[in-house]
Design an enzyme around this catalytic site. Structure first.
Site, PDB file in Angstrom:
ATOM      1  N   ILE A   1       0.852  -1.183   0.000  1.00  0.00           N
ATOM      2  CA  ILE A   1       0.000   0.000   0.000  1.00  0.00           C
ATOM      3  C   ILE A   1       0.888   1.233   0.000  1.00  0.00           C
ATOM      4  O   ILE A   1       1.900   1.288   0.694  1.00  0.00           O
ATOM      5  CB  ILE A   1      -0.955   0.012   1.219  1.00  0.00           C
ATOM      6  CG1 ILE A   1      -1.856   1.241   1.209  1.00  0.00           C
ATOM      7  CG2 ILE A   1      -0.192  -0.110   2.525  1.00  0.00           C
ATOM      8  CD1 ILE A   1      -2.831   1.302   0.077  1.00  0.00           C
ATOM      9  N   SER A   2       0.512   2.227  -0.796  1.00  0.00           N
ATOM     10  CA  SER A   2       1.259   3.484  -0.875  1.00  0.00           C
ATOM     11  C   SER A   2       0.624   4.517   0.045  1.00  0.00           C
ATOM     12  O   SER A   2      -0.518   4.372   0.485  1.00  0.00           O
ATOM     13  CB  SER A   2       1.253   4.000  -2.318  1.00  0.00           C
ATOM     14  OG  SER A   2       1.766   3.021  -3.198  1.00  0.00           O
ATOM     15  N   ALA A   3       1.364   5.568   0.319  1.00  0.00           N
ATOM     16  CA  ALA A   3       0.865   6.644   1.172  1.00  0.00           C
ATOM     17  C   ALA A   3      -0.381   7.269   0.536  1.00  0.00           C
ATOM     18  O   ALA A   3      -0.440   7.488  -0.678  1.00  0.00           O
ATOM     19  CB  ALA A   3       1.944   7.697   1.363  1.00  0.00           C
TER      20      ALA A   3
END
Length: 198
Positions: free
Chosen positions: A36-38
């Site tokens: 998951i990315s920011a």
């Protein structure tokens, strides 16, 4: 052109508000999904993509499925999101929870994002959540329609950034925006850097 002052569209903002981030980014036992990315970076990159209702979008790197769900809401019932990931476990999980969440305009495929997904091409927009070396890979560029946009993290020696490109009438990609940021590289097999850290 570079910069990070992108106009927030109501479509993007509203779509993000409709997606339960925790539902996608955590397993049923409460532990967090690694892929998951920011949240702010996801929003910035989707703004750079400039997606519209009815678009046909290729997403490279399904991960948790969170960004896939946002794109699903953006393109709406007349659009399509084709998502591809190299990790069979993430493909299976994302397919299940996207379906449970009612994202009926999404198809998730197991495959190598470095070559896109030619059998479902062409695409109006393409977005990647893993970095390419130096430039947009030709198989990906070839699957983009004329005047389409691709957003992709890129790595050049010690420099990492995220850029958006528009495909001009001659088939060449013209950079239109750039922001700082880094992602794990696109790989031919699943890549788990957090295991190496431990």
């Amino acid at each position: 052109m570079s910069g990070n002052n992108f106009l927030k569209s109501d479509l993007i903002t509203n779509s993000i508000s409709k997606v339960d981030r925790f539902f996608y980014t955590h397993y049923e036992n409460g532990s967090q999904v690694h892929q998951i990315s920011a949240e702010r970076l996801i929003e910035q990159m989707i703004q750079m993509l400039n997606p519209n209702s009815g678009d046909r979008i290729l997403e490279i790197g399904t991960g948790s499925g969170y960004s896939t769900a946002i794109l699903s809401h953006i393109v709406g019932k007349n659009g399509t999101v084709i998502s591809v990931d190299i990790d069979p476990n993430m493909v299976e999980r994302a397919s299940q929870i996207l379906s449970r969440d009612g994202c009926n305009n999404v198809s998730v495929f197991l495959g190598n994002g470095k070559i896109g997904l030619r059998e479902k091409a062409p695409y109006d927009k393409i977005i990647a959540w893993a970095s390419a070396e130096g430039e947009i890979l030709l198989p990906i560029a070839n699957q983009l329609v004329s005047d389409g946009i691709v957003v992709c993290p890129l790595r050049e020696k010690d420099n990492s950034y995220i850029a958006s490109f528009r495909k001009n009438q001659t088939g060449e990609l013209e950079e239109i925006a750039r922001i700082s940021g880094g992602f794990i590289p696109m790989t031919d097999t699943p890549f788990y850097p957090w295991l190496e850290e431990n």
